[in-house]
Design an enzyme around this catalytic site. Structure first.
Site, PDB file in Angstrom:
ATOM      1  N   SER A   1       0.960  -1.076   0.060  1.00 21.73           N
ATOM      2  CA  SER A   1       0.002  -0.128  -0.139  1.00 21.73           C
ATOM      3  C   SER A   1       1.058   1.140  -0.162  1.00 21.73           C
ATOM      4  O   SER A   1       1.635   1.388   0.939  1.00 21.73           O
ATOM      5  CB  SER A   1      -1.086   0.109   1.287  1.00 21.73           C
ATOM      6  OG  SER A   1      -1.357   1.060   1.462  1.00 21.73           O
TER       7      SER A   1
ATOM      8  N   LYS B   1      31.123  -0.363   3.209  1.00 25.41           N
ATOM      9  CA  LYS B   1      31.418  -0.208   4.598  1.00 25.41           C
ATOM     10  C   LYS B   1      32.512  -1.472   4.958  1.00 25.41           C
ATOM     11  O   LYS B   1      32.264  -2.609   4.888  1.00 25.41           O
ATOM     12  CB  LYS B   1      29.823  -0.488   5.318  1.00 25.41           C
ATOM     13  CG  LYS B   1      29.952  -0.966   6.626  1.00 25.41           C
ATOM     14  CD  LYS B   1      28.744  -0.911   7.122  1.00 25.41           C
ATOM     15  CE  LYS B   1      28.478  -1.464   8.566  1.00 25.41           C
ATOM     16  NZ  LYS B   1      27.343  -1.884   9.097  1.00 25.41           N
TER      17      LYS B   1
HETATM   18  C1  FAD Z   1      15.332   3.220  13.389  1.00 22.66           C
HETATM   19  C2  FAD Z   1      15.555   2.092  12.484  1.00 22.66           C
HETATM   20  C3  FAD Z   1      16.922   2.015  11.903  1.00 22.66           C
HETATM   21  C4  FAD Z   1      17.017   0.759  10.928  1.00 22.66           C
HETATM   22  N1  FAD Z   1      18.484   0.718  10.427  1.00 22.66           N
HETATM   23  C5  FAD Z   1      18.695  -0.376   9.872  1.00 22.66           C
HETATM   24  C6  FAD Z   1      20.219  -0.790   9.334  1.00 22.66           C
HETATM   25  O1  FAD Z   1      20.823   0.259   9.513  1.00 22.66           O
HETATM   26  N2  FAD Z   1      20.331  -1.676   8.708  1.00 22.66           N
HETATM   27  C7  FAD Z   1      19.468  -2.813   8.649  1.00 22.66           C
HETATM   28  O2  FAD Z   1      19.849  -4.058   8.152  1.00 22.66           O
HETATM   29  N3  FAD Z   1      18.218  -2.709   9.183  1.00 22.66           N
HETATM   30  C8  FAD Z   1      17.857  -1.491   9.795  1.00 22.66           C
HETATM   31  N4  FAD Z   1      16.703  -1.437  10.034  1.00 22.66           N
HETATM   32  C9  FAD Z   1      15.497  -2.252   9.755  1.00 22.66           C
HETATM   33  C10 FAD Z   1      15.018  -2.311   8.459  1.00 22.66           C
HETATM   34  O3  FAD Z   1      14.584  -0.838   8.236  1.00 22.66           O
HETATM   35  C11 FAD Z   1      13.771  -3.262   8.229  1.00 22.66           C
HETATM   36  O4  FAD Z   1      14.256  -4.184   8.802  1.00 22.66           O
HETATM   37  C12 FAD Z   1      13.601  -3.267   7.094  1.00 22.66           C
HETATM   38  O5  FAD Z   1      13.427  -2.111   6.279  1.00 22.66           O
HETATM   39  C13 FAD Z   1      12.492  -4.019   6.501  1.00 22.66           C
HETATM   40  O6  FAD Z   1      11.147  -3.546   6.710  1.00 22.66           O
HETATM   41  P1  FAD Z   1       9.874  -4.348   6.331  1.00 22.66           P
HETATM   42  O7  FAD Z   1      10.046  -4.375   5.032  1.00 22.66           O
HETATM   43  O8  FAD Z   1       9.697  -5.332   7.251  1.00 22.66           O
HETATM   44  O9  FAD Z   1       8.593  -3.126   6.795  1.00 22.66           O
HETATM   45  P2  FAD Z   1       8.418  -1.619   6.063  1.00 22.66           P
HETATM   46  O10 FAD Z   1       9.180  -1.083   5.426  1.00 22.66           O
HETATM   47  O11 FAD Z   1       7.523  -1.064   7.034  1.00 22.66           O
HETATM   48  O12 FAD Z   1       7.260  -2.467   5.293  1.00 22.66           O
HETATM   49  C14 FAD Z   1       5.935  -2.833   5.321  1.00 22.66           C
HETATM   50  C15 FAD Z   1       5.066  -2.831   4.135  1.00 22.66           C
HETATM   51  O13 FAD Z   1       4.065  -3.499   4.573  1.00 22.66           O
HETATM   52  C16 FAD Z   1       2.916  -2.704   3.723  1.00 22.66           C
HETATM   53  N5  FAD Z   1       1.685  -2.956   4.658  1.00 22.66           N
HETATM   54  C17 FAD Z   1       1.406  -2.609   5.772  1.00 22.66           C
HETATM   55  N6  FAD Z   1       0.131  -2.671   6.145  1.00 22.66           N
HETATM   56  C18 FAD Z   1      -0.413  -2.981   5.009  1.00 22.66           C
HETATM   57  C19 FAD Z   1      -1.890  -3.213   4.778  1.00 22.66           C
HETATM   58  N7  FAD Z   1      -2.721  -3.232   5.535  1.00 22.66           N
HETATM   59  N8  FAD Z   1      -2.093  -3.416   3.457  1.00 22.66           N
HETATM   60  C20 FAD Z   1      -1.114  -3.637   2.631  1.00 22.66           C
HETATM   61  N9  FAD Z   1       0.300  -3.478   2.790  1.00 22.66           N
HETATM   62  C21 FAD Z   1       0.424  -3.057   4.125  1.00 22.66           C
HETATM   63  C22 FAD Z   1       3.430  -1.262   3.743  1.00 22.66           C
HETATM   64  O14 FAD Z   1       2.952  -0.745   2.742  1.00 22.66           O
HETATM   65  C23 FAD Z   1       4.818  -1.660   3.477  1.00 22.66           C
HETATM   66  O15 FAD Z   1       5.018  -1.814   2.031  1.00 22.66           O
HETATM   67  C24 FAD Z   1      16.226  -0.233  10.917  1.00 22.66           C
HETATM   68  C25 FAD Z   1      15.020  -0.038  11.420  1.00 22.66           C
HETATM   69  C26 FAD Z   1      14.810   0.845  12.323  1.00 22.66           C
HETATM   70  C27 FAD Z   1      13.503   1.174  12.738  1.00 22.66           C
END
Ligand code: FAD
Length: 508
Positions: A44, A83
């Protein structure tokens, strides 16, 4: 009916979420199973991504290789840099600085690792700091970087330079999306508003989108970030909360203008209630303050972060709340949680993207058939639990091994009761510098040794086997390593020159 007839291969996988976790999962599954499995991804735009996560560990190259990604193209497209490790400032005490570098330290001799000889020589006043004996930790502060040249002799330290990347997380998701779609992944834009389960088994059968469409699949991968829409909201997997060991629960992230050539390392500076990151990219510098709301306020944290940027802030700080820990089950029924939906350990050692990669490769290895044999998920959950816990312990070490007593936060983490596993690693190393890696835990000997020494844990002695080597042979080894490292670093180009030649982004 025969056993074979009872089992049907999985034909459809739905990845819910299109952040780093979602696109990495979709790209890897479609690459691994080709057209045998139809992969769909729902995301989304209105909800968006977390958009931070810009530093990595070296393992990501293996993932990129699996996808057939060209390194120069990947770094260019994500405006990335290289890095060699992480510089930790003010962690053991204010004024301290050390680098946790990737790669090897010195040359092992016989059965003993190099640092054991180094300890003996150091006690005798005949060795410099350990960082002088590793190519990564000498090159990083000098701003030098190169990838191992193809023609480097096998025994040259240049042949084994270990490195990872910094990159723009949003661009990385976009880059993977292009590849995944080219491999046949079908993307659907839309917000999931309902998750529909089979009434008897509880397995997820479909998700319903806001526009009324439904998406069915055999296997669902929950990549919905902190929302954990399937694994928690629907299946109630439960959460193991580790805040008592890792009390940071908030972050503020803000990019700033780049004011100097990018360093080939991440910088982590300990602050009064947490720590601040600096991640250099080609076009800007990423910054953030990870802090504990028990020990500072959001406004104090924002002031501190904005006051300590290298250059002008490019936006207002983005506030993120989190709870450190993981789901009790990362795989339950026909749902596997990958990425933030599964758990979160603060980014001090840049491990979240690694955990995504490790979750995906484990899922591919234990890939189920339609009967979802429970043993597959049991093994998956046990192995992931081990992986998370060992990383958690390594992060706890950074906070606990400190002399800092200048704030309530540091007094808490310095004196807290740590898991027995951390205590026993510290006790053993303090005795005579030993460390034993457990199984396939991510961080091995060189990592633990660098962080323990860097934060002031000096062993009381060294391993007795070191005395079997003549003093003059041992000193020759130590001096030789120092000379070889220095002469090889002298041959390396500056990081910015390497980037400009190899993978400069077209627009910065
Ligand atoms: C402060 C911080 C710093 C970080 N720094 C690092 C780093 O230096 N190195 C590292 O390896 N990792 C780091 N991370 C972790 C990294 O950002 C995440 O592990 C990575 O981006 C994966 O995120 P994700 O895809 O799980 O979630 P998100 O990026 O949050 O993606 C979630 C997805 O789900 C979708 N979604 C949610 N609800 C719905 C719904 N109801 N319907 C349809 N779609 C939905 C959203 O649209 C989005 O596409 C950090 C995290 C944080 C919080």
């Amino acid at each position: 009916m025969t056993l074979q007839q009872a089992k049907r291969p999985i034909k459809t996988v739905a990845v819910i979420g299109g952040g780093t976790a979602g696109w990495m999962s979709a790209a890897a599954i479609s690459k691994s199973f080709g057209t045998d499995i139809q992969v769909q991804l729902v995301e989304s735009e209105e909800i968006g991504l977390i958009g931070v996560g810009e530093a990595t560990v070296p393992h990501i190259s293996a993932f990129n290789r699996l996808l057939g990604i060209n390194e120069a193209e990947f770094v260019r497209e994500t405006k990335g840099t290289f890095k060699l490790g992480i510089q930790f400032n003010d962690w053991g005490k204010i004024g301290d600085s050390y680098i946790h570098g990737f790669g090897t330290i010195g040359r092992d001799l016989g059965l003993m690792p190099f640092h054991q000889y180094w300890l003996k020589a150091r006690f005798a006043g005949k060795a410099k700091g350990l960082s002088q004996y590793s190519l990564n930790t000498v090159a990083a502060p000098m701003g030098k970087f190169m990838a191992p040249p193809r023609d480097a002799p096998a025994n040259s330290p240049l042949a084994e330079i270990a490195y990872a990347y910094h990159f723009d997380a949003t661009l990385y998701a976009r880059f993977l999306r292009k590849r995944a779609e080219a491999q046949g992944v079908v993307r659907t834009e839309g917000k999931v508003v309902a998750v529909n389960q089979n009434k008897e088994s509880g397995f997820v059968e479909s998700v319903t989108l806001e526009n009324g469409a439904t998406i069915t699949a055999d296997l669902f991968i929950d990549c919905t970030g902190f929302r954990a829409l399937l694994i928690e909201d629907t299946l109630h997997a439960g959460f193991e909360d580790w805040t008592h060991w890792l009390p940071c629960d908030r972050a503020l992230a803000v990019p700033c203008e780049k004011v100097a050539p990018p360093t080939p390392y991440t910088r982590s500076t300990a602050r009064s209630a947490g720590w601040q990151w600096r991640i250099p990219l080609q076009h800007r510098t990423g910054n953030g303050y990870v802090y504990s709301s028990q020990f500072t306020s959001d406004s104090e944290a924002a002031d501190l972060l904005l006051k300590s940027l290298d250059g002008r802030a490019l936006s207002d700080p983005k506030a993120i709340r989190f709870t450190t820990g993981k789901r009790r089950k990362l795989w339950d029924k026909n749902v596997v949680a990958i990425g933030l939906a599964g758990g979160f350990i603060e980014p001090l050692e840049s491990t979240a993207i690694f955990l995504i990669q490790s979750g995906i490769s484990r899922l591919v290895s234990l890939f189920p058939q339609s009967d979802f044999e429970p043993v597959l998920q049991d093994v998956y959950n046990a192995q992931m639990q081990f992986e998370y816990e060992r990383i958690r312990d390594f992060i706890i070490l950074h906070y606990h091994a400190t002399e800092r007593s200048d704030s309530q936060f540091w007094n808490y983490v310095r004196t807290m009761r740590v898991p027995d596993s951390v205590k026993s690693y510290i006790d053993l190393f303090s005795a005579n510098g030993q460390f034993f890696r457990e199984g396939t835990e991510l961080f091995g000997l060189t990592s633990w040794v660098q962080v323990m020494l860097g934060q002031g844990i000096m062993p009381r002695s060294y391993h007795p086997a070191v005395d079997w080597v003549k003093n003059e042979d041992m000193q020759a080894l130590i001096d030789h390593v120092e000379k070889v490292v220095a002469s090889n670093v002298a041959l390396m180009p500056r990081h910015e020159d390497f980037v400009a030649r190899y993978c400069a982004a077209s627009s910065i």
